[in-house]
Structure formats: C-alpha cells, structure tokens
Design a protein around this motif. Structure first.
Motif, mmCIF file in Angstrom:
data_model
loop_
_atom_site.group_PDB
_atom_site.id
_atom_site.type_symbol
_atom_site.label_atom_id
_atom_site.label_comp_id
_atom_site.label_asym_id
_atom_site.label_seq_id
_atom_site.Cartn_x
_atom_site.Cartn_y
_atom_site.Cartn_z
ATOM 1 N N ILE A 12 0.854 -1.187 0.000
ATOM 2 C CA ILE A 12 0.000 0.000 0.000
ATOM 3 C C ILE A 12 0.895 1.244 0.000
ATOM 4 C CG2 ILE A 12 -1.817 1.241 1.223
ATOM 5 C CD1 ILE A 12 -2.655 -1.527 0.200
ATOM 6 N N PRO A 13 0.749 2.122 -0.996
ATOM 7 C CA PRO A 13 1.577 3.332 -1.040
ATOM 8 C C PRO A 13 1.113 4.353 0.002
ATOM 9 C CG PRO A 13 0.052 3.327 -2.870
ATOM 10 C CD PRO A 13 -0.115 2.015 -2.170
ATOM 11 N N PRO A 14 2.033 5.138 0.539
ATOM 12 C CA PRO A 14 1.631 6.154 1.525
ATOM 13 C C PRO A 14 0.819 7.293 0.900
ATOM 14 C CG PRO A 14 3.968 6.328 1.041
ATOM 15 C CD PRO A 14 3.476 5.108 0.336
ATOM 16 N N ASN A 15 1.102 7.618 -0.348
ATOM 17 C CA ASN A 15 0.363 8.631 -1.099
ATOM 18 C C ASN A 15 0.619 8.396 -2.577
ATOM 19 O OD1 ASN A 15 2.985 9.464 -1.246
ATOM 20 N ND2 ASN A 15 2.713 11.312 -0.033
ATOM 21 N N ARG A 16 0.159 9.298 -3.445
ATOM 22 C CA ARG A 16 0.326 9.111 -4.894
ATOM 23 C C ARG A 16 1.809 9.038 -5.239
ATOM 24 N NH1 ARG A 16 -3.040 9.630 -9.518
ATOM 25 N NH2 ARG A 16 -2.000 10.529 -11.317
ATOM 26 N N VAL A 17 2.176 8.037 -6.049
ATOM 27 C CA VAL A 17 3.581 7.799 -6.354
ATOM 28 C C VAL A 17 3.878 8.165 -7.801
ATOM 29 C CG1 VAL A 17 3.833 5.986 -4.633
ATOM 30 C CG2 VAL A 17 3.125 5.382 -6.932
ATOM 31 N N GLY A 18 5.152 8.373 -8.080
ATOM 32 C CA GLY A 18 5.589 8.665 -9.437
ATOM 33 C C GLY A 18 5.450 7.437 -10.322
ATOM 34 N N ALA A 19 5.419 7.674 -11.613
ATOM 35 C CA ALA A 19 5.201 6.584 -12.565
ATOM 36 C C ALA A 19 6.293 5.515 -12.480
ATOM 37 C CB ALA A 19 5.120 7.141 -13.978
ATOM 38 N N LYS A 20 7.510 5.920 -12.158
ATOM 39 C CA LYS A 20 8.605 4.953 -12.078
ATOM 40 C C LYS A 20 8.501 4.059 -10.849
ATOM 41 C CE LYS A 20 11.880 7.784 -14.639
ATOM 42 N NZ LYS A 20 13.162 8.497 -14.610
ATOM 43 N N LEU A 21 7.779 4.493 -9.825
ATOM 44 C CA LEU A 21 7.683 3.732 -8.577
ATOM 45 C C LEU A 21 6.422 2.871 -8.480
ATOM 46 C CD1 LEU A 21 8.816 6.538 -6.123
ATOM 47 C CD2 LEU A 21 10.204 4.725 -7.131
ATOM 48 N N VAL A 22 5.587 2.903 -9.480
ATOM 49 C CA VAL A 22 4.316 2.175 -9.432
ATOM 50 C C VAL A 22 4.527 0.668 -9.307
ATOM 51 C CG1 VAL A 22 2.289 1.595 -10.814
ATOM 52 C CG2 VAL A 22 2.997 3.955 -10.603
ATOM 53 N N ASP A 23 5.557 0.126 -9.951
ATOM 54 C CA ASP A 23 5.777 -1.321 -9.933
ATOM 55 C C ASP A 23 6.122 -1.866 -8.554
ATOM 56 O OD1 ASP A 23 5.205 -1.580 -12.613
ATOM 57 O OD2 ASP A 23 7.278 -1.243 -13.234
ATOM 58 N N ILE A 24 6.469 -1.010 -7.632
ATOM 59 C CA ILE A 24 6.740 -1.452 -6.256
ATOM 60 C C ILE A 24 5.443 -1.860 -5.563
ATOM 61 C CG2 ILE A 24 7.585 -0.689 -3.990
ATOM 62 C CD1 ILE A 24 9.429 1.245 -5.504
ATOM 63 N N TYR A 25 4.345 -1.238 -5.946
ATOM 64 C CA TYR A 25 3.087 -1.403 -5.229
ATOM 65 C C TYR A 25 2.074 -2.306 -5.923
ATOM 66 C CZ TYR A 25 5.059 2.449 -2.654
ATOM 67 O OH TYR A 25 5.891 3.231 -1.908
ATOM 68 N N ARG A 26 2.314 -2.685 -7.163
ATOM 69 C CA ARG A 26 1.383 -3.572 -7.856
ATOM 70 C C ARG A 26 2.121 -4.451 -8.856
ATOM 71 N NH1 ARG A 26 2.286 -2.525 -13.092
ATOM 72 N NH2 ARG A 26 1.910 -0.447 -13.793
ATOM 73 N N LEU A 27 1.494 -5.578 -9.178
ATOM 74 C CA LEU A 27 2.031 -6.503 -10.177
ATOM 75 C C LEU A 27 0.982 -6.658 -11.261
ATOM 76 C CD1 LEU A 27 4.188 -8.572 -11.089
ATOM 77 C CD2 LEU A 27 2.900 -10.270 -9.789
ATOM 78 N N GLU A 28 1.318 -6.253 -12.472
ATOM 79 C CA GLU A 28 0.390 -6.319 -13.604
ATOM 80 C C GLU A 28 0.375 -7.747 -14.152
ATOM 81 O OE1 GLU A 28 -2.269 -4.600 -16.246
ATOM 82 O OE2 GLU A 28 -1.058 -3.317 -14.977
ATOM 83 N N THR A 29 -0.805 -8.376 -14.193
ATOM 84 C CA THR A 29 -0.940 -9.739 -14.703
ATOM 85 C C THR A 29 -1.935 -9.804 -15.860
ATOM 86 O OG1 THR A 29 -2.613 -10.211 -13.030
ATOM 87 C CG2 THR A 29 -0.331 -10.793 -12.489
#
Length: 130
Positions: free
Chosen positions: A63-80
């Motif tokens: 869970i991200p603490p707040n809105r994240v930059g586009a480069k950091l999105v992969d830390i919080y979700r896995l696209e399947t």
C-alpha cells in the motif's frame, strides 16, 4: 486504504473522482467481487479494473503512503493482464480510424480541405473554358 484512493495512487486513474465513479459503475472488482469505492484494499488482493474497454488484472503488493511517481508504481502492484487484452485495444484503435462514414455528420478538417480543393479546381476550369 480505500480502493478508489489506491487506484488513484498507483496511477490507474487521473483523479480520485474518476476512480470513485468507476467503482460505482462496477468496473472494479476485488477477488472477483464488485466493490464500492470505500472498500479497503490489502496486500495480495487480486484486482480487476475495466478501463478503456480493457480489463486489467493486477495484484496488490503493498500500500503506497500517497500518490507515487510513474517509475515507482511497480513497487506497489504486479500487472498480470494477458497480452490478448492489449491486442484487443490496438484493434479498437485501428477500427476507430474508419468509424465515420463519408456524408454522415459534419465534415472533418481534412474533408473540408478536399472539398475546397475540388471546388477551386472546378472553378478554375470553368474560367479557362470561357
């Protein structure tokens, strides 16, 4: 964290209002169940998000603490999402190019230019024949 806020934080939607509307319309599912915008999301949840006529599948990693930059999105979700869904999107984009039939509706800028060129050519021919 609320599901609408999570989808906004990981940049699936441009605003929270759009994310909330998508949840209310039933475009968001958690573990196969349609959810309200206030539903909490936890790590390891499986999400299905329908956006732009494509159903995207993702797994929540953190869970991200707040809105994240586009480069950091992969830390919080896995696209399947399967590749077939994105191929379907490409086909839809190609189909939109030929959607409007000629003679229906207001002319596009290109149509207007072609008509002007045609009329100018005919007018010039009539003047030269006289």
């Amino acid at each position: 964290m609320r599901i609408d806020k999570y989808l906004w934080c990981v940049r699936y939607f441009k605003t929270r209002n759009i994310a909330t509307t998508a949840c209310k319309k039933g475009h968001v599912k958690i573990n196969g169940a349609t959810v309200k915008p206030s539903r909490d999301v936890y790590a390891t949840d499986k999400l299905e998000v329908r956006k732009d006529q494509v159903t995207r599948h993702l797994t929540v990693l953190d869970i991200p603490p707040n809105r994240v930059g586009a480069k950091l999105v992969d830390i919080y979700r896995l696209e399947t999402t399967p590749k077939e869904n994105f191929e379907h999107l490409e086909l839809l984009k190609l189909a939109k190019d030929h959607y409007r039939k000629h003679g229906v509706g207001r002319p596009t800028k290109k149509d207007r230019r072609e008509m002007d060129d045609y009329l100018d050519d005919n007018f010039d021919r009539k003047e030269s024949n006289s």
